[in-house]
Design a protein around this motif. Sequence first.
Motif, PDB file in Angstrom:
ATOM      1  N   GLU A 214       2.159  65.172  -3.954  1.00  0.00           N
ATOM      2  CA  GLU A 214       1.045  64.259  -3.822  1.00  0.00           C
ATOM      3  C   GLU A 214       0.644  64.155  -2.360  1.00  0.00           C
ATOM      4  N   HIS A 215      -0.591  64.398  -2.073  1.00  0.00           N
ATOM      5  CA  HIS A 215      -1.113  64.151  -0.729  1.00  0.00           C
ATOM      6  C   HIS A 215      -2.624  64.116  -0.786  1.00  0.00           C
ATOM      7  N   MET A 293       8.973  70.544   2.319  1.00  0.00           N
ATOM      8  CA  MET A 293       7.561  70.518   1.981  1.00  0.00           C
ATOM      9  C   MET A 293       7.086  69.079   1.752  1.00  0.00           C
ATOM     10  N   ARG A 294       7.921  68.300   1.101  1.00  0.00           N
ATOM     11  CA  ARG A 294       7.540  66.916   0.806  1.00  0.00           C
ATOM     12  C   ARG A 294       7.285  66.160   2.110  1.00  0.00           C
ATOM     13  N   ARG A 295       8.175  66.377   3.070  1.00  0.00           N
ATOM     14  CA  ARG A 295       7.994  65.671   4.344  1.00  0.00           C
ATOM     15  C   ARG A 295       6.765  66.188   5.079  1.00  0.00           C
ATOM     16  N   ALA A 300       0.946  65.911   7.151  1.00  0.00           N
ATOM     17  CA  ALA A 300      -0.018  66.930   7.562  1.00  0.00           C
ATOM     18  C   ALA A 300      -1.373  66.364   7.964  1.00  0.00           C
ATOM     19  N   ASN A 301      -1.717  65.210   7.418  1.00  0.00           N
ATOM     20  CA  ASN A 301      -3.039  64.680   7.690  1.00  0.00           C
ATOM     21  C   ASN A 301      -3.150  63.963   9.020  1.00  0.00           C
ATOM     22  N   ARG A 302      -1.994  63.592   9.551  1.00  0.00           N
ATOM     23  CA  ARG A 302      -2.029  62.834  10.792  1.00  0.00           C
ATOM     24  C   ARG A 302      -2.320  63.761  11.944  1.00  0.00           C
ATOM     25  N   HIS A 303      -2.984  63.201  12.930  1.00  0.00           N
ATOM     26  CA  HIS A 303      -3.368  63.952  14.112  1.00  0.00           C
ATOM     27  C   HIS A 303      -2.138  64.556  14.792  1.00  0.00           C
TER      28      HIS A 303
END
Length: 549
Positions: A214-215, A293-295, A300-303
């Motif tokens: 989920e992301h 991968m979960r972490r 991944a979305n953060r700057h």
Amino acid sequence: MELLEILRKWKRNLDNYFTYRRTFLLITIVFGLILYIGPSFFRWLSQSNISVEDIAERCLSDRLTAFYFSAEDFNANIQHVPLRSGEKLYIPYTGNGVFGLHVHPESPILIRNGRILSLPVNFHPIVSVASSMGSGKPHEAVVVHYLNGIVYKYQCYSSGLYVSYQYYAHRTLPAIFVQDIKITNPTNENFSLDLRQLKVTDWPTAVSQTMNFEHDSGNHEYEVFTGLVKVPSSNDVVAVSIISKKLTQLVQVQSYSSATIQVLTAVNYSEPISETAYATWKDIVEKQAMDHMRRAVSRANRHSFREDHVNVWAQLWSTGITISYSKASDAINGDKINATMYYILSQVASPLHEENTTKQKKAELANSLFYAEGCFGGYHTLQATNLWRELSTLDDVNTAVSLWLLTLEKQGCHNLLKAGASGVVQAMVLSFGALRFSNQHLEFNIHPKYLHRDYVFRRLNYGNMTHVNITVIVQEDNKAVLYVALDRSDKSYYACDGGCLDDPVLLGPQKKMFPVKLTDPVTAILYITYDKQHMEDLRHTIHLKEIVE
Ligand SMILES: *[C@@H]1O[C@H](CO)[C@@H](O)[C@H](O)[C@H]1NC(C)=O
Ligand SMILES: *[C@@H]1O[C@H](CO)[C@@H](O)[C@H](O)[C@H]1NC(C)=O
Ligand SMILES: *[C@@H]1O[C@H](CO)[C@@H](O)[C@H](O)[C@H]1NC(C)=O
Ligand SMILES: *[C@@H]1O[C@H](CO)[C@@H](O)[C@H](O)[C@H]1NC(C)=O
Ligand SMILES: *[C@@H]1O[C@H](CO)[C@@H](O)[C@H](O)[C@H]1NC(C)=O
Ligand SMILES: *[C@@H]1O[C@H](CO)[C@@H](O)[C@H](O)[C@H]1NC(C)=O
């Protein structure tokens, strides 16, 4: 008579009036016209001459402009595909010590086999975007940016459509390979493009399953591939698990808009194990890859996701070398040095910077970084021609990396190597100048005859808290002088020149100058230490005379 005079005067005035005013007016009008219709006129004029080729070519050079300065300083390498004249073929590569990758759609992921990342796993993670409609082959270029550890690729189509790629093996999340793809459509047409990824070829033991992560406020499908890879010339195998995002086949990019795609791939693998142990390890590496991968997807979305990676590379390069350019045909220049260092650092992990390294482990690593006694024990490596190899194939790169790491390890730098990439940079830079930590001092062990180019050794670590800058300048009379400054220090440091013939000099943030002395027998040309007594002792124990040339 008087009337005639008046008429003449009037006419003269009128003439003057007209010449000035008229010319002025004319100029104004012409200028106005140029300003008003000029741009569109020239655009029309040039566009009618521009072939579709030029649109792609101009697009590509627009993309590359940002890198020209870095390329001039050898901090980046630009290469067109195919290579153009004057460009250097250093393969585009990314790695972080856990896995490495030649950036090419057909390249397999490479994992550790001994000292280097040379064991291929037949999973090919590189995603390429293909414009399906007959828009021809794109013009293409690849840039490896050494300073931030990112590989860029650009593809420009003659329609004006272009695709920008960024690739990096993440430095703080070392299981993760990142591909950021952006498709820009500045045209008035809609495009639909194919996404291609080779994935698994010829990996018979690999089994796959699908799972969701989920992301980005949604559920996304990922594919998990787990299998074994045989270790060459041994009976052992390695259990490998790779997770990669499942891609939609087609991307629609509407006119005057763009699309971005991020593809994360996670890699985890075991040490070499016996084939019977595989059944257990298969589940372990699979679970670990999923954890990684979960972490990663949660971050991944953060700057800071990209920043963290870039900052590690910037820190790694804080120690380094600048060498003046030499046109001699066999001379080693900054381009080769920087590329070689980049490949080596890409194959060495940097646990000091990785997220899941414990505090205690980091302290241990930092300690090996301070303990450099004995490094570098050999001759200065800038002169060692067999270490400076071609870097145009993966085999070249792996041979070079392997030779370098072996040389550093065997020449007294094994402690620094234990600290990971930060230690490797230190060791390499020491080796370039035959700088050696020996018996509580740092000595510069190069024969004066090799000092015919300018060098800057920046931020050599000395102990815990001190950074030394050493500059070599070749003067007009072809004699070299040294400048030493402390970039940072925790106590008093002293330096003396060849054989310590002169009194020790207290070092500080100002550059202190030292002549280069040739002595008989030849000694180091510079000694640096915090132990003033030791330096006085050195002075009285090295019995030699200066040779005046
Ligand atoms: C592109 O797609 C949009 C939305 O589907 C549509 O409104 C537009 O007319 C299309 N443009 C062209 C040039 O086909
Ligand atoms: C696999 O994951 C485990 C757990 O996070 C980690 O300790 C190990 O170093 C990873 N293996 C590799 C080769 O990165
Ligand atoms: C690359 O080489 C040049 C010339 O020697 C040098 O100035 C520059 O600092 C090097 N880049 C890095 C990242 O070390
Ligand atoms: C990394 O460390 C965190 C806690 O510090 C832990 O929760 C997590 O499971 C670890 N991840 C891996 C992959 O080892
Ligand atoms: C390094 O310096 C810090 C701060 O001065 C100190 O706390 C630490 O113990 C030192 N470490 C070593 C290995 O000397
Ligand atoms: C040492 O070198 C670095 C990198 O070139 C530079 O930024 C710094 O100012 C230098 N320090 C001194 C004290 O000269």
